[in-house]
Design an enzyme around this catalytic site. Structure first.
Site, PDB file in Angstrom:
ATOM      1  N   THR A 198       0.831  -1.213   0.000  1.00 59.15           N
ATOM      2  CA  THR A 198       0.000   0.000   0.000  1.00 59.15           C
ATOM      3  C   THR A 198       0.857   1.252   0.000  1.00 59.15           C
ATOM      4  O   THR A 198       1.814   1.345   0.779  1.00 59.15           O
ATOM      5  CB  THR A 198      -0.878   0.037   1.272  1.00 59.15           C
ATOM      6  OG1 THR A 198      -1.764  -1.069   1.214  1.00 59.15           O
ATOM      7  CG2 THR A 198      -1.658   1.338   1.386  1.00 59.15           C
ATOM      8  N   GLY A 228     -10.225  -2.284   4.110  1.00 56.48           N
ATOM      9  CA  GLY A 228      -9.285  -2.084   5.217  1.00 56.48           C
ATOM     10  C   GLY A 228      -9.244  -0.638   5.677  1.00 56.48           C
ATOM     11  O   GLY A 228     -10.233   0.100   5.592  1.00 56.48           O
ATOM     12  N   ASP A 229      -8.088  -0.237   6.131  1.00 57.84           N
ATOM     13  CA  ASP A 229      -7.914   1.101   6.697  1.00 57.84           C
ATOM     14  C   ASP A 229      -7.694   2.184   5.647  1.00 57.84           C
ATOM     15  O   ASP A 229      -8.037   3.351   5.859  1.00 57.84           O
ATOM     16  CB  ASP A 229      -6.711   1.098   7.643  1.00 57.84           C
ATOM     17  CG  ASP A 229      -5.426   0.677   6.918  1.00 57.84           C
ATOM     18  OD1 ASP A 229      -5.480  -0.283   6.110  1.00 57.84           O
ATOM     19  OD2 ASP A 229      -4.370   1.300   7.138  1.00 57.84           O
ATOM     20  N   GLY A 252      -4.772  -3.720   7.919  1.00 57.09           N
ATOM     21  CA  GLY A 252      -5.724  -2.623   8.067  1.00 57.09           C
ATOM     22  C   GLY A 252      -6.648  -2.762   9.248  1.00 57.09           C
ATOM     23  O   GLY A 252      -7.063  -1.755   9.841  1.00 57.09           O
TER      24      GLY A 252
HETATM   25  C1  SD4 Z   1      -5.278  -2.933   4.028  1.00 54.23           C
HETATM   26  N1  SD4 Z   1      -3.549  -1.545   4.925  1.00 54.23           N
HETATM   27  O1  SD4 Z   1      -6.124  -3.015   3.149  1.00 54.23           O
HETATM   28  C2  SD4 Z   1      -3.971  -2.250   3.740  1.00 54.23           C
HETATM   29  C3  SD4 Z   1      -2.988  -3.272   3.272  1.00 54.23           C
HETATM   30  C4  SD4 Z   1      -1.589  -2.802   3.188  1.00 54.23           C
HETATM   31  O2  SD4 Z   1       0.437  -2.909   2.319  1.00 54.23           O
HETATM   32  O3  SD4 Z   1      -1.178  -1.838   3.763  1.00 54.23           O
HETATM   33  N2  SD4 Z   1      -0.774  -3.427   2.451  1.00 54.23           N
HETATM   34  O4  SD4 Z   1      -5.417  -3.444   5.141  1.00 54.23           O
END
Ligand code: SD4
Length: 336
Positions: A198, A228-229, A252
């Site tokens: 991400t 997610g977050d 997340g």
């Molecule tokens: C999530 N935070 O969808 C993201 C995933 C992530 O690097 O950071 N991947 O939870």
């Protein structure tokens, strides 16, 4: 691109005088030429552009952001341009085109953006649009809503002229097939052997204004519909132009429960440095787990004064910082 460890970085910066105190990682950055880019237009002490972003693809993202900032552009334009690089890069398998699909082999994307004027936009669970960050910005700029998801977000994008396209690459499809073949009763939708990717990128422009962007395909092979977050304002990314900005990567669910990026900014508001704010936030997450967690969470943070911080729970988190015409990829400190 040259990588330096945080330990070496600390050695390099040791001995900088008080004049360096406002400058993020000044010693390290001074050693890495940021090819072809002009020096930032400083608008006075504490008013120089800074970009900080997650992972190694933050490096080219920073370059795109820097091009805008170094010619006097706005932080909001810079953060959007910065993360669009990862969204368009098929080799980055956690963002945009080339992102790994969910358990139904569909690439579903989440993104959020926030500017200095306390406006924000976000989309989640959106398919077939390569640049969700730009759709999030459209939400911010053309509506009084903040967050649009799923089919509604896709229709919103279509009406605004964004081009639909297939985002599943051959490599991502093959990764999904391999995952399917290895599925077992113990599978918990959380394949440990895949990299996080991400991109969260926050920036300050020459006027001293802050902005942030975060974009992702989320956890690989997640349940269809899982969000997610990253697109949640205050979790995956947050900006308070009076205080600072932060962005998150990693699992997340943990960032959501902590309101992670918001918490980092709140700790900065209480007077902590960006680095100390990241640490205190990660410690909050740790405190909620009796056993040592195996998941990764990391934050990058930027204060109004232009100081940066970055920290992860587990090793192997890298972040990129661009400042004063230099760009640097740095191995972050980690708590565990
Ligand atoms: C999530 N935070 O969808 C993201 C995933 C992530 O690097 O950071 N991947 O939870």
């Amino acid at each position: 691109m040259r990588r330096i460890s945080r330990r070496n970085f600390l050695k390099i910066t040791a001995g900088l005088g008080a004049a360096g105190s406002l400058l993020p990682f000044r010693g390290a950055l001074a050693r890495s030429p940021f090819a072809g880019l002009a020096a930032p237009r400083a608008a006075g002490p504490g008013r120089t552009p800074v970009v900080i972003s997650t992972w190694k693809h933050g490096y080219p993202g920073n370059e795109a952001a820097w091009k805008i900032l170094s010619s006097g552009g706005a932080a909001l334009d810079a953060v959007e341009a910065g993360v669009r690089v990862s969204e368009g890069d098929p080799s980055v398998n956690g963002v945009g085109y080339g992102g790994l699909p969910d358990e139904e082999c569909k690439v579903t994307l989440d993104a959020s953006i926030m500017g200095p004027d306390y406006r924000a936009g976000a989309v989640a669970f959106i398919e077939n649009y390569r640049h969700p960050i730009s759709i999030a910005r459209k939400v911010m700029e053309t509506t009084d809503h903040v967050f649009i998801v799923g089919a509604g977000a896709e229709e919103f994008a279509r009406r605004h002229g964004f081009a639909r396209e297939e985002l599943l690459t051959e490599a991502a499809r093959e990764a999904w097939i391999k995952w399917k073949q290895r599925l077992s009763d113990a599978d918990d939708w959380f394949p440990a052997d895949l990299d996080h990717d991400t991109i969260g990128l926050v920036a300050r422009d020459a006027a001293g204004d802050l902005a942030g962007a975060c974009t992702t395909s989320g956890l690989a092979f997640k349940i269809h519909g899982r969000v997610g977050d990253s697109p949640v304002i205050g979790a995956g990314m947050y900006v308070d132009n009076d205080v600072g900005a932060a962005a998150a990567t990693g699992k997340g669910e943990e960032v959501l429960k902590t309101c992670g990026s918001f918490l980092v900014v709140e700790f900065m508001r209480q007077g902590l440095s960006p680095q100390a704010a990241c640490k205190k936030t990660l410690e909050r997450i740790l405190k909620k787990h009796a056993a040592k967690p195996a998941f990764q969470v990391a934050f990058v943070a930027l204060s109004k004064e232009g100081e940066v911080g970055a920290l992860s729970l587990q090793k192997d988190f890298q972040y990129a910082v661009a400042y004063n015409g230099k760009n640097e990829l740095i191995d972050a400190d980690h708590l565990l």
